[in-house]
Write a protein that holds these residues in place. Structure first.
Motif, PDB file in Angstrom:
ATOM      1  N   GLN A  50      67.423 -88.393  53.474  1.00 54.61           N
ATOM      2  CA  GLN A  50      68.694 -87.672  53.436  1.00 54.61           C
ATOM      3  C   GLN A  50      69.885 -88.562  53.775  1.00 54.61           C
ATOM      4  OE1 GLN A  50      69.378 -84.404  52.732  1.00 54.61           O
ATOM      5  NE2 GLN A  50      67.271 -83.780  52.382  1.00 54.61           N
ATOM      6  N   ASN A  81      56.809 -91.274  53.180  1.00 52.53           N
ATOM      7  CA  ASN A  81      56.461 -90.914  54.563  1.00 52.53           C
ATOM      8  C   ASN A  81      54.954 -90.967  54.789  1.00 52.53           C
ATOM      9  OD1 ASN A  81      58.960 -90.543  55.817  1.00 52.53           O
ATOM     10  ND2 ASN A  81      59.217 -88.537  54.858  1.00 52.53           N
ATOM     11  N   TYR A 138      61.546 -81.710  58.313  1.00 56.39           N
ATOM     12  CA  TYR A 138      60.876 -81.659  57.013  1.00 56.39           C
ATOM     13  C   TYR A 138      60.670 -83.091  56.540  1.00 56.39           C
ATOM     14  CZ  TYR A 138      59.699 -80.928  52.177  1.00 56.39           C
ATOM     15  OH  TYR A 138      59.034 -80.954  50.970  1.00 56.39           O
ATOM     16  N   HIS A 139      59.424 -83.452  56.295  1.00 54.30           N
ATOM     17  CA  HIS A 139      59.148 -84.813  55.838  1.00 54.30           C
ATOM     18  C   HIS A 139      58.364 -84.838  54.534  1.00 54.30           C
ATOM     19  CE1 HIS A 139      60.989 -86.596  59.345  1.00 54.30           C
ATOM     20  NE2 HIS A 139      60.277 -85.811  60.129  1.00 54.30           N
ATOM     21  N   GLY A 140      58.131 -83.666  53.925  1.00 55.62           N
ATOM     22  CA  GLY A 140      57.532 -83.688  52.604  1.00 55.62           C
ATOM     23  C   GLY A 140      56.306 -82.817  52.430  1.00 55.62           C
ATOM     24  N   SER A 163      58.028 -87.866  50.037  1.00 55.50           N
ATOM     25  CA  SER A 163      56.765 -87.470  50.662  1.00 55.50           C
ATOM     26  C   SER A 163      55.775 -88.622  50.658  1.00 55.50           C
ATOM     27  CB  SER A 163      56.136 -86.290  49.903  1.00 55.50           C
ATOM     28  OG  SER A 163      57.025 -85.212  49.818  1.00 55.50           O
ATOM     29  N   LYS A 188      64.950 -89.775  47.480  1.00 56.39           N
ATOM     30  CA  LYS A 188      65.957 -89.013  46.722  1.00 56.39           C
ATOM     31  C   LYS A 188      67.059 -89.806  46.001  1.00 56.39           C
ATOM     32  CE  LYS A 188      65.390 -84.633  49.210  1.00 56.39           C
ATOM     33  NZ  LYS A 188      64.885 -83.622  48.278  1.00 56.39           N
ATOM     34  N   ASP A 199      64.293 -87.940  60.872  1.00 55.61           N
ATOM     35  CA  ASP A 199      65.381 -87.948  59.895  1.00 55.61           C
ATOM     36  C   ASP A 199      66.642 -88.354  60.661  1.00 55.61           C
ATOM     37  OD1 ASP A 199      67.645 -87.107  58.463  1.00 55.61           O
ATOM     38  OD2 ASP A 199      66.853 -85.137  57.996  1.00 55.61           O
TER      39      ASP A 199
HETATM   40  C1  LIG Z   1      64.170 -85.852  55.334  1.00 58.89           C
HETATM   41  C2  LIG Z   1      63.255 -85.716  54.136  1.00 58.89           C
HETATM   42  N1  LIG Z   1      62.125 -86.430  54.078  1.00 58.89           N
HETATM   43  C3  LIG Z   1      61.273 -86.339  53.046  1.00 58.89           C
HETATM   44  C4  LIG Z   1      61.512 -85.473  52.004  1.00 58.89           C
HETATM   45  C5  LIG Z   1      60.530 -85.354  50.880  1.00 58.89           C
HETATM   46  O1  LIG Z   1      61.022 -85.988  49.736  1.00 58.89           O
HETATM   47  P1  LIG Z   1      60.421 -85.621  48.288  1.00 58.89           P
HETATM   48  O2  LIG Z   1      60.832 -84.227  47.976  1.00 58.89           O
HETATM   49  O3  LIG Z   1      61.025 -86.649  47.378  1.00 58.89           O
HETATM   50  O4  LIG Z   1      58.938 -85.761  48.373  1.00 58.89           O
HETATM   51  C6  LIG Z   1      62.677 -84.700  52.015  1.00 58.89           C
HETATM   52  C7  LIG Z   1      62.959 -83.758  50.908  1.00 58.89           C
HETATM   53  O5  LIG Z   1      63.780 -82.885  50.963  1.00 58.89           O
HETATM   54  C8  LIG Z   1      63.565 -84.820  53.106  1.00 58.89           C
HETATM   55  O6  LIG Z   1      64.677 -84.092  53.171  1.00 58.89           O
END
Ligand SMILES: Cc1ncc(COP(=O)(O)O)c(C=O)c1O
Length: 447
Positions: free
Chosen positions: A263, A136, A159-161, A133, A290, A227
């Motif tokens: 991912q 991003n 989903y980006h956070g 998060s 991750k 993604d």
């Molecule tokens: C594609 C993608 N971007 C960003 C994130 C956010 O990462 P974090 O949970 O480490 O903040 C995730 C989490 O699942 C994700 O799948």
């Protein structure tokens, strides 16, 4: 269309329903209640019968009863749970020195040079944070600073956070977390589309239209944020190359291209270190997280060098824990293990076996359709053969049936109708066979 009526506000695919706590055995029920009391309803559990793990090693997790589970879901412990090399690196470093980026320190330079060498040649600088998060969030700040624009295009169920900024570009969080007015969410290529020219040009056209629309509403384009595997959109890895025309369309609109590799990165797809390389895209910014520290918090933004020149001079950015000494030790050990254990090659061969096995099951069991994958990330749609519609109910039955057979998988996409199989990278052929046997067993019970 799916049979889903269950994706409520704040819920997520494969989440435990607290209304069913009474069905759980004593200790589990009490833990669930304590969690609810102290952590509140924001903390979701997986599965109809939640799991409590106490130990892990490689691709196996051990629960409080001593039962062993095959992990075919977790991508954070990417080089294997509690990998001895990563554990040793963390332990050694935390006993020696754990400080921050305000001091001269060679390991962060060695790591950064090594990490950047795996990226496209133009990506010559890297900044660090703690979570995907944050990475991003930082990438968006850089894109906005450089372009002077605000407009962001993402995919329909991206989903980006979780930060304030990135939740505004994460449609998968649902209607209660509205997108920013400067955001457009575009439909990705349909699952199963095999015509690259068609998928690429149609997707690129939607991206171009979205940027046009943003301009019409007064928002100058800043970034296409995607993604590279479209995981939360239900895993859309193919046709390989479809992202490239969309990246061109973004640039033509004056936006930068941000590849979210949280991912797809660190070898998950088996052939390339990064998902964007698989699509032949050269992004302006890349975000990573991750698997980067195998569970130790570290994330990063790699960027074309010149993008960080003015941003770095004019915007103060210090992330207290981002790339501290222990994080760098963990991340360095992850790269060592990826190389020494040849995990990309393993992801490629075992991923191919897993996909072939899932495809064969989809031929025999009409509840499965469109098996797809890239390396050790495999998905398939679940549909109700009686109606021909995507089925949340049956996807949940499969995921929970696997859990009861001690194999962890989950589901994805807006309605949770796609299976999501994404194990740690040391997953072996024998592990894949075990998973496929259990899956067949579950599918047979549904037929
Ligand atoms: C594609 C993608 N971007 C960003 C994130 C956010 O990462 P974090 O949970 O480490 O903040 C995730 C989490 O699942 C994700 O799948």
């Amino acid at each position: 269309m799916s049979d889903s009526t269950t994706i409520r506000y704040g819920s997520m695919p494969n989440s435990f329903d607290p209304a069913r706590s009474d069905e759980l055995p004593g200790r589990v029920r009490r833990l669930v209640q304590r969690r609810s009391d102290v952590l509140g309803p924001g903390y979701k559990l997986f599965y109809e019968r939640p799991l409590e793990f106490v130990r892990a090693s490689g691709v196996r997790l051990i629960d409080a009863e001593g039962d062993q589970y095959l992990d075919a879901y977790n991508n954070v412990p990417s080089v294997g749970h509690c990998h001895p090399r990563v554990v040793e690196a963390i332990q050694r470093q935390v006993a020696e020195l754990n400080t921050n980026t305000r001091y001269l320190d060679e390991p962060i330079l060695n790591y950064s040079e090594r990490l950047l060498a795996t990226h496209a040649p133009g990506l010559s600088r890297v900044m660090f944070a703690c979570s995907g998060s944050e990475a991003n969030d930082l990438a968006l700040r850089i894109a906005r600073f450089v372009t002077g624009g605000e407009g962001i295009v993402v995919t329909a169920n991206a989903y980006h956070g979780v930060t304030g900024a990135v939740s505004k570009v994460s449609p998968s969080l649902g209607d209660r977390e509205p997108l920013g007015p400067y955001v457009r969410a575009v439909t990705p290529p349909p699952v199963g589309e095999s015509d690259l020219a068609q998928a690429g040009s149609a997707f690129a056209q939607r991206v171009a239209d979205a940027f046009d629309d943003l301009r019409r509403h007064g928002f100058t384009p800043a970034a296409l944020l995607s993604d590279s595997l479209l995981s939360s959109d239900g895993l859309i890895p193919d046709p390989v190359g479809f992202l490239a025309p969309a990246a061109d369309a973004a640039r033509a609109a004056g936006a930068l291209v941000i590849a979210d590799e949280v991912q797809a990165g660190f070898g998950r797809t088996g052939v390339h270190m990064w998902g964007y390389q698989r699509h032949g895209v050269e992004p302006d910014l890349v975000t990573m997280g991750k698997p980067m520290g195998n569970g130790f918090p570290i994330s990063a933004v790699a960027a074309r060098g010149e993008l960080l020149e003015r941003f770095g001079q004019e915007v103060r950015y210090f992330n207290t824990y981002g790339a501290n000494s222990v994080a760098i030790a963990a991340a360095t050990a992850v790269l060592d293990v990826l190389e020494e254990d040849e995990l990309l090659a393993n992801a490629r061969t075992v991923g191919a076996e897993l996909l072939a096995g899932t495809t064969a099951l989809a031929v025999r069991y009409p509840v499965l359709r469109d098996a797809r994958g890239a390396g050790l990330y495999v998905g398939a749609d679940v549909l109700d053969p009686a109606t021909g519609h995507a089925s949340t109910r049956l996807a949940s039955a499969i995921v929970n049936g696997m859990r009861e057979r001690r194999v962890l998988i989950s589901s994805a996409n807006r309605d949770g109708t796609a299976l999501k199989v994404r194990p740690p990278l040391p997953f072996s052929s024998a592990d894949a066979q075990e998973l496929l046997e259990r899956l067949e067993d579950v599918l047979a019970t549904l037929s």
